[in-house]
Write a protein that holds these residues in place. Structure first.
Motif, PDB file in Angstrom:
ATOM      1  N   MET B 108       0.840  -1.213   0.000  1.00  0.00           N
ATOM      2  CA  MET B 108       0.000   0.000   0.000  1.00  0.00           C
ATOM      3  C   MET B 108       0.866   1.251   0.000  1.00  0.00           C
ATOM      4  O   MET B 108       0.514   2.260  -0.600  1.00  0.00           O
ATOM      5  CB  MET B 108      -0.913   0.013   1.227  1.00  0.00           C
ATOM      6  CG  MET B 108      -2.015  -1.023   1.174  1.00  0.00           C
ATOM      7  SD  MET B 108      -3.091  -0.930   2.604  1.00  0.00           S
ATOM      8  CE  MET B 108      -4.080   0.511   2.213  1.00  0.00           C
ATOM      9  N   TYR B 111       2.518   1.531  -3.595  1.00  0.00           N
ATOM     10  CA  TYR B 111       1.566   1.904  -4.648  1.00  0.00           C
ATOM     11  C   TYR B 111       0.708   3.117  -4.264  1.00  0.00           C
ATOM     12  O   TYR B 111      -0.389   3.290  -4.787  1.00  0.00           O
ATOM     13  CB  TYR B 111       0.707   0.690  -5.031  1.00  0.00           C
ATOM     14  CG  TYR B 111       1.572  -0.403  -5.608  1.00  0.00           C
ATOM     15  CD1 TYR B 111       2.223  -0.208  -6.819  1.00  0.00           C
ATOM     16  CD2 TYR B 111       1.797  -1.584  -4.922  1.00  0.00           C
ATOM     17  CE1 TYR B 111       3.064  -1.185  -7.337  1.00  0.00           C
ATOM     18  CE2 TYR B 111       2.642  -2.565  -5.433  1.00  0.00           C
ATOM     19  CZ  TYR B 111       3.262  -2.355  -6.644  1.00  0.00           C
ATOM     20  OH  TYR B 111       4.111  -3.313  -7.144  1.00  0.00           O
ATOM     21  N   GLN B 112       1.238   3.937  -3.366  1.00  0.00           N
ATOM     22  CA  GLN B 112       0.679   5.261  -3.012  1.00  0.00           C
ATOM     23  C   GLN B 112      -0.704   5.208  -2.370  1.00  0.00           C
ATOM     24  O   GLN B 112      -1.358   6.235  -2.246  1.00  0.00           O
ATOM     25  CB  GLN B 112       0.616   6.163  -4.257  1.00  0.00           C
ATOM     26  CG  GLN B 112       1.983   6.534  -4.793  1.00  0.00           C
ATOM     27  CD  GLN B 112       1.884   7.555  -5.908  1.00  0.00           C
ATOM     28  OE1 GLN B 112       1.210   7.322  -6.891  1.00  0.00           O
ATOM     29  NE2 GLN B 112       2.546   8.678  -5.756  1.00  0.00           N
ATOM     30  N   GLU B 113      -1.151   4.017  -1.949  1.00  0.00           N
ATOM     31  CA  GLU B 113      -2.466   3.937  -1.318  1.00  0.00           C
ATOM     32  C   GLU B 113      -2.464   4.665   0.029  1.00  0.00           C
ATOM     33  O   GLU B 113      -3.469   5.258   0.422  1.00  0.00           O
ATOM     34  CB  GLU B 113      -2.890   2.478  -1.138  1.00  0.00           C
ATOM     35  CG  GLU B 113      -3.147   1.777  -2.463  1.00  0.00           C
ATOM     36  CD  GLU B 113      -3.493   0.307  -2.297  1.00  0.00           C
ATOM     37  OE1 GLU B 113      -4.076  -0.069  -1.283  1.00  0.00           O
ATOM     38  OE2 GLU B 113      -3.155  -0.480  -3.209  1.00  0.00           O
ATOM     39  N   ASP B 115      -0.517   7.271   0.755  1.00  0.00           N
ATOM     40  CA  ASP B 115      -0.562   8.706   0.421  1.00  0.00           C
ATOM     41  C   ASP B 115      -2.001   9.126   0.125  1.00  0.00           C
ATOM     42  O   ASP B 115      -2.437  10.206   0.512  1.00  0.00           O
ATOM     43  CB  ASP B 115       0.317   9.008  -0.807  1.00  0.00           C
ATOM     44  CG  ASP B 115       1.798   8.998  -0.456  1.00  0.00           C
ATOM     45  OD1 ASP B 115       2.119   9.070   0.746  1.00  0.00           O
ATOM     46  OD2 ASP B 115       2.626   8.908  -1.378  1.00  0.00           O
ATOM     47  N   ALA B 116      -2.721   8.248  -0.589  1.00  0.00           N
ATOM     48  CA  ALA B 116      -4.122   8.558  -0.910  1.00  0.00           C
ATOM     49  C   ALA B 116      -4.947   8.688   0.374  1.00  0.00           C
ATOM     50  O   ALA B 116      -5.784   9.585   0.497  1.00  0.00           O
ATOM     51  CB  ALA B 116      -4.711   7.476  -1.815  1.00  0.00           C
ATOM     52  N   LEU B 117      -4.701   7.819   1.347  1.00  0.00           N
ATOM     53  CA  LEU B 117      -5.407   7.925   2.636  1.00  0.00           C
ATOM     54  C   LEU B 117      -5.114   9.265   3.296  1.00  0.00           C
ATOM     55  O   LEU B 117      -6.015   9.946   3.794  1.00  0.00           O
ATOM     56  CB  LEU B 117      -4.969   6.795   3.578  1.00  0.00           C
ATOM     57  CG  LEU B 117      -5.440   5.381   3.259  1.00  0.00           C
ATOM     58  CD1 LEU B 117      -4.812   4.386   4.230  1.00  0.00           C
ATOM     59  CD2 LEU B 117      -6.961   5.277   3.358  1.00  0.00           C
ATOM     60  N   ARG B 118      -3.821   9.641   3.273  1.00  0.00           N
ATOM     61  CA  ARG B 118      -3.431  10.908   3.925  1.00  0.00           C
ATOM     62  C   ARG B 118      -4.106  12.099   3.265  1.00  0.00           C
ATOM     63  O   ARG B 118      -4.506  13.043   3.948  1.00  0.00           O
ATOM     64  CB  ARG B 118      -1.906  11.068   3.885  1.00  0.00           C
ATOM     65  CG  ARG B 118      -1.191  10.127   4.826  1.00  0.00           C
ATOM     66  CD  ARG B 118       0.195  10.622   5.175  1.00  0.00           C
ATOM     67  NE  ARG B 118       0.793   9.773   6.185  1.00  0.00           N
ATOM     68  CZ  ARG B 118       1.762   8.900   5.955  1.00  0.00           C
ATOM     69  NH1 ARG B 118       2.262   8.778   4.749  1.00  0.00           N
ATOM     70  NH2 ARG B 118       2.243   8.166   6.933  1.00  0.00           N
ATOM     71  N   THR B 119      -4.227  12.056   1.922  1.00  0.00           N
ATOM     72  CA  THR B 119      -4.871  13.196   1.250  1.00  0.00           C
ATOM     73  C   THR B 119      -6.358  13.277   1.599  1.00  0.00           C
ATOM     74  O   THR B 119      -6.974  14.310   1.420  1.00  0.00           O
ATOM     75  CB  THR B 119      -4.727  13.120  -0.287  1.00  0.00           C
ATOM     76  OG1 THR B 119      -5.382  11.952  -0.759  1.00  0.00           O
ATOM     77  CG2 THR B 119      -3.280  13.118  -0.729  1.00  0.00           C
ATOM     78  N   MET B 120      -6.925  12.169   2.093  1.00  0.00           N
ATOM     79  CA  MET B 120      -8.329  12.193   2.532  1.00  0.00           C
ATOM     80  C   MET B 120      -8.435  12.406   4.044  1.00  0.00           C
ATOM     81  O   MET B 120      -9.481  12.139   4.645  1.00  0.00           O
ATOM     82  CB  MET B 120      -9.022  10.877   2.144  1.00  0.00           C
ATOM     83  CG  MET B 120      -9.245  10.744   0.649  1.00  0.00           C
ATOM     84  SD  MET B 120     -10.209   9.281   0.231  1.00  0.00           S
ATOM     85  CE  MET B 120      -8.949   8.018   0.250  1.00  0.00           C
ATOM     86  N   ASN B 121      -7.315  12.859   4.648  1.00  0.00           N
ATOM     87  CA  ASN B 121      -7.270  13.070   6.110  1.00  0.00           C
ATOM     88  C   ASN B 121      -7.597  11.811   6.890  1.00  0.00           C
ATOM     89  O   ASN B 121      -8.208  11.863   7.956  1.00  0.00           O
ATOM     90  CB  ASN B 121      -8.232  14.184   6.539  1.00  0.00           C
ATOM     91  CG  ASN B 121      -7.681  15.543   6.215  1.00  0.00           C
ATOM     92  OD1 ASN B 121      -6.467  15.730   6.198  1.00  0.00           O
ATOM     93  ND2 ASN B 121      -8.559  16.474   5.909  1.00  0.00           N
ATOM     94  N   ILE B 122      -7.239  10.651   6.336  1.00  0.00           N
ATOM     95  CA  ILE B 122      -7.425   9.392   7.064  1.00  0.00           C
ATOM     96  C   ILE B 122      -6.054   8.962   7.573  1.00  0.00           C
ATOM     97  O   ILE B 122      -5.133   8.747   6.777  1.00  0.00           O
ATOM     98  CB  ILE B 122      -8.031   8.304   6.149  1.00  0.00           C
ATOM     99  CG1 ILE B 122      -9.413   8.743   5.659  1.00  0.00           C
ATOM    100  CG2 ILE B 122      -8.117   6.970   6.873  1.00  0.00           C
ATOM    101  CD1 ILE B 122     -10.000   7.860   4.572  1.00  0.00           C
ATOM    102  N   TYR B 127      -6.407   3.673  10.556  1.00  0.00           N
ATOM    103  CA  TYR B 127      -7.072   2.854   9.543  1.00  0.00           C
ATOM    104  C   TYR B 127      -6.407   1.487   9.359  1.00  0.00           C
ATOM    105  O   TYR B 127      -7.088   0.487   9.163  1.00  0.00           O
ATOM    106  CB  TYR B 127      -7.078   3.614   8.215  1.00  0.00           C
ATOM    107  CG  TYR B 127      -7.894   2.952   7.127  1.00  0.00           C
ATOM    108  CD1 TYR B 127      -9.281   3.038   7.122  1.00  0.00           C
ATOM    109  CD2 TYR B 127      -7.275   2.228   6.112  1.00  0.00           C
ATOM    110  CE1 TYR B 127     -10.030   2.427   6.136  1.00  0.00           C
ATOM    111  CE2 TYR B 127      -8.016   1.614   5.122  1.00  0.00           C
ATOM    112  CZ  TYR B 127      -9.391   1.717   5.136  1.00  0.00           C
ATOM    113  OH  TYR B 127     -10.136   1.107   4.154  1.00  0.00           O
TER     114      TYR B 127
END
Lengths: 253, 245
Positions: B108, B111-113, B115-122, B127
Motif C-alpha cells: 500500500m 503503490y501510493q495507497e 498517500d491517498a489515505l493521507r490526502t483524505m485526512n485518514i 485505519y
C-alpha cells in the motif's frame, strides 16, 4: 463538515520561491506561479523535472526547504487552514485501495469520517460514479478495471470531497489516446460544472494544450515560462521548443 | 535492526493513543482477527501437538529411568505453558501474520495507497495499524491457550503410547495438575500478549517504512519477521525474569 462545505467555487493558489532538496540535490529551484480560482492550470515538463515533487508539496505530503504555498492568501502550513479548504489529489496510478470495491473506494472519505449515513453514502457514490461515466461499477474490484477506468474512479473519489482544488498527477500517463481524451474531457467538464480550480501536472503535450487555460513549463526544477497555450507555443526557448517538437522522425538538436 | 527502535516505540505509542477509536474500527478488527485465526489454527494445532509430543519423548524415558515418572506430566505441562507455547506460537505468528502485515501495508505504501489515505485526512495508524494491533493482541493469547491444551494432549498421548514411558493419560494429567497452577498458564498468556504487541508494532512499522518496488516489499517482509523474532527472544528473557519474582 466545515463552513466551506456548500461553497463549490474554486480557490486561488499562490506558490512563491519554493525550494526543495533531497540528499543535497536540488529538485525545486525557486518555483513561483499563481493559479486563479476556477482555472485549469497545467504544469508541463519532461520526466524528472520536479513536477510530482511540486505536487506533493501542494497537497502537504512534502514540506519545502524554502518558500511558501498560499491558498486564498493563507499559508497551507498554518494550523488555521486545516479543514478550511478542500483539496483532492488524483494520483498517477489512481492509488485505489485494492482491498476495497470501487464503491468503497469512492465512499471512503465519507465513511471513515462518518459524514453521512450508509444509505446516503451509497447514493453519493452512485452519483459520483455516474458523473465520471462509470455507472454500475460500484461492486467491482479495482483489479477488474482498465487503467483509464481506475483514473476515473480516482476522480470520482476526489469529487466526493467536494473539492475546491483538484490536483492531477499525470492523469493521462499509461493511457491510450481515447482514454486520455476521456480524462481530459472530464477535467474540463468538472471546471464547467462545479468551477473547481484544477492543477494538472503532465508531460502530455496534447492534454496540456487541449484543456489548459494557462500552462507553466517546468524544466530542471525551474519555471521556464507561464502563459496561455498560444503564448507558450510562441515562447522562444530552445529547451521548450525541443520538448514541444520532439518526435520519432527527427533527431533532437 | 535497532536503529528503528525509536520509530517502532513511537508507532506503538501513537497506536495506544488511538485505542479509544478501536470500537469504530471493529469491522476491520474482526476481519483481521478472523484472518489470523483462520490462517493459523491448523498450524497451531499441528505444531503444538508435536511440541508436546517431543518434550514428552525427550524427558519421559530419562525421568522414568530415574524413577521420576510422576514428574513427566509436570515437566511437559510447565514447559509448554510457561515457555514453549507462547514463544513457538509467537514465532509462528511472526512468520505467518507479521509477514502478511508488512507485505500488505508495504505494498500500500509503494503503490501510493497510504498517500491517498493521507490526502483524505485518514490517519494510516487509525485505519491500518490499530485494527491489526488489536486483532493480534486478542488472537495470539487465545491461540496460545489452545496451543497449551493441544501440547499437553500431545505429550499425554506419547507418554501413554511410548514403551519407554508408558504413563496412562489419566495419570499424566493428574501429575500435571499437581505441578501446573493457573498462574503458570496466565504467565504464558501474558507473555504471548506482549509478543503480539511486538509482532504488530514491528511488522506495521516495517510496512509503513517500505521504499522501492517489489524488492522493497520483500526486504520489509524479511526484516519484519527477523526483527520480530529477535525482539521476542530478548523480551522472553526479560519477561521470564520479571515473572519469576
Amino acid at each position: 463538515m466545515n463552513d466551506a462545505t456548500n461553497n463549490h467555487s474554486g480557490v486561488g493558489l499562490q506558490v512563491s520561491h519554493l525550494r526543495k532538496s533531497f540528499n543535497g540535490e536540488e529538485v525545486l529551484r525557486g518555483i513561483d506561479f499563481e493559479v486563479q480560482p476556477g482555472e485549469i492550470f497545467v504544469i508541463m515538463g519532461p520526466s524528472g523535472s520536479g513536477k510530482s515533487v511540486l505536487l506533493k508539496h501542494l497537497i502537504g505530503l512534502e514540506s519545502p526547504d524554502e518558500g511558501e504555498i498560499l491558498i486564498n492568501g493563507e499559508s497551507i502550513q498554518s494550523p488555521e487552514i486545516a479543514g478550511k479548504y478542500r483539496m483532492a489529489l488524483v494520483f498517477q496510478s489512481g492509488a485505489l485501495l485494492n482491498s476495497l470495491t470501487v464503491g468503497e473506494n469512492v465512499g471512503l472519505y465519507l465513511s471513515e469520517h462518518r459524514l453521512k449515513p450508509p444509505e446516503e453514502i451509497t447514493r453519493v457514490v452512485e452519483e459520483k460514479l455516474e458523473a465520471v461515466g462509470l455507472k454500475d461499477t460500484a461492486d467491482k474490484m479495482p483489479n477488474e478495471l482498465s487503467g483509464g477506468m481506475k483514473k476515473r474512479v480516482a476522480i470520482a473519489r476526489a469529487l466526493v470531497i467536494e473539492p475546491q482544488l483538484i490536483l492531477y498527477d499525470e492523469p493521462t500517463s499509461e493511457l491510450d489516446p481515447l482514454s486520455a481524451a476521456v480524462i481530459g474531457r472530464e477535467i474540463v467538464k468538472l471546471k464547467q460544472r462545479i468551477h473547481v480550480t484544477s492543477l494538472v501536472v503532465s508531460h502530455d503535450r496534447d492534454l496540456a494544450f487541449g484543456i489548459a487555460d494557462r500552462i507553466a513549463v517546468i524544466s530542471e526544477g525551474r519555471i521556464l515560462t507561464i502563459g496561455t497555450p498560444e503564448e507558450v507555443k510562441q515562447f522562444n526557448d530552445p529547451a521548450l521548443q525541443k520538448f514541444l517538437h520532439a518526435d520519432f522522425q527527427h533527431e533532437s538538436p | 535492526m535497532f536503529e528503528n527502535i525509536g520509530e517502532i516505540i513511537l508507532l506503538f505509542w501513537r497506536t495506544m493513543l488511538a485505542l479509544p477509536l478501536a470500537w469504530r474500527q471493529r469491522q476491520k478488527v474482526f476481519e483481521q482477527f478472523f484472518e489470523i485465526g483462520n490462517a493459523s489454527l491448523l498450524m497451531v494445532c499441528v505444531l503444538s501437538f508435536f511440541i508436546g509430543a517431543v518434550i514428552a519423548l525427550q524427558t519421559g524415558p530419562v525421568l522414568v529411568e530415574r524413577s521420576l515418572s510422576s514428574a513427566v506430566g509436570g515437566v511437559v505441562g510447565i514447559s509448554i505453558a510457561k515457555e514453549l507455547a507462547p514463544v513457538m506460537m509467537a514465532i509462528l505468528i511472526a512468520g505467518r501474520i507479521g509477514s502478511a502485515m508488512a507485505a500488505e501495508i508495504g505494498s500500500m505504501r509503494v503503490y501510493q495507497e497510504i498517500d491517498a489515505l493521507r490526502t483524505m485526512n485518514i490517519d494510516p495508524i487509525h485505519y491500518l495499524v490499530l485494527p491489526r494491533m488489536v486483532a493480534i493482541a486478542v488472537a495470539l493469547p487465545m491461540l496460545v491457550v489452545f496451543a497449551i491444551l493441544v501440547g499437553w494432549f500431545g505429550g499425554a498421548v506419547v507418554a501413554d503410547l511410548n514403551n519407554h514411558i508408558s504413563i496412562p493419560i489419566q495419570a499424566f494429567f493428574s501429575d500435571l495438575r499437581n505441578v501446573v497452577q493457573l498462574k503458570d498458564v496466565a504467565n504464558g498468556v501474558f507473555k504471548s500478549f506482549c509478543f503480539a504487541l511486538i509482532i504488530g508494532a514491528v511488522s506495521c512499522h516495517q510496512g509503513l517504512a517500505t521504499i522501492g518496488g517489489p524488492r522493497g516489499i520483500g526486504r520489509s517482509v524479511t526484516k519484519a519477521v527477523v526483527n520480530s523474532i529477535v525482539i521476542i527472544v530478548i523480551f522472553d528473557y526479560v519477561l521470564t525474569r520479571i515473572l519469576l519474582k
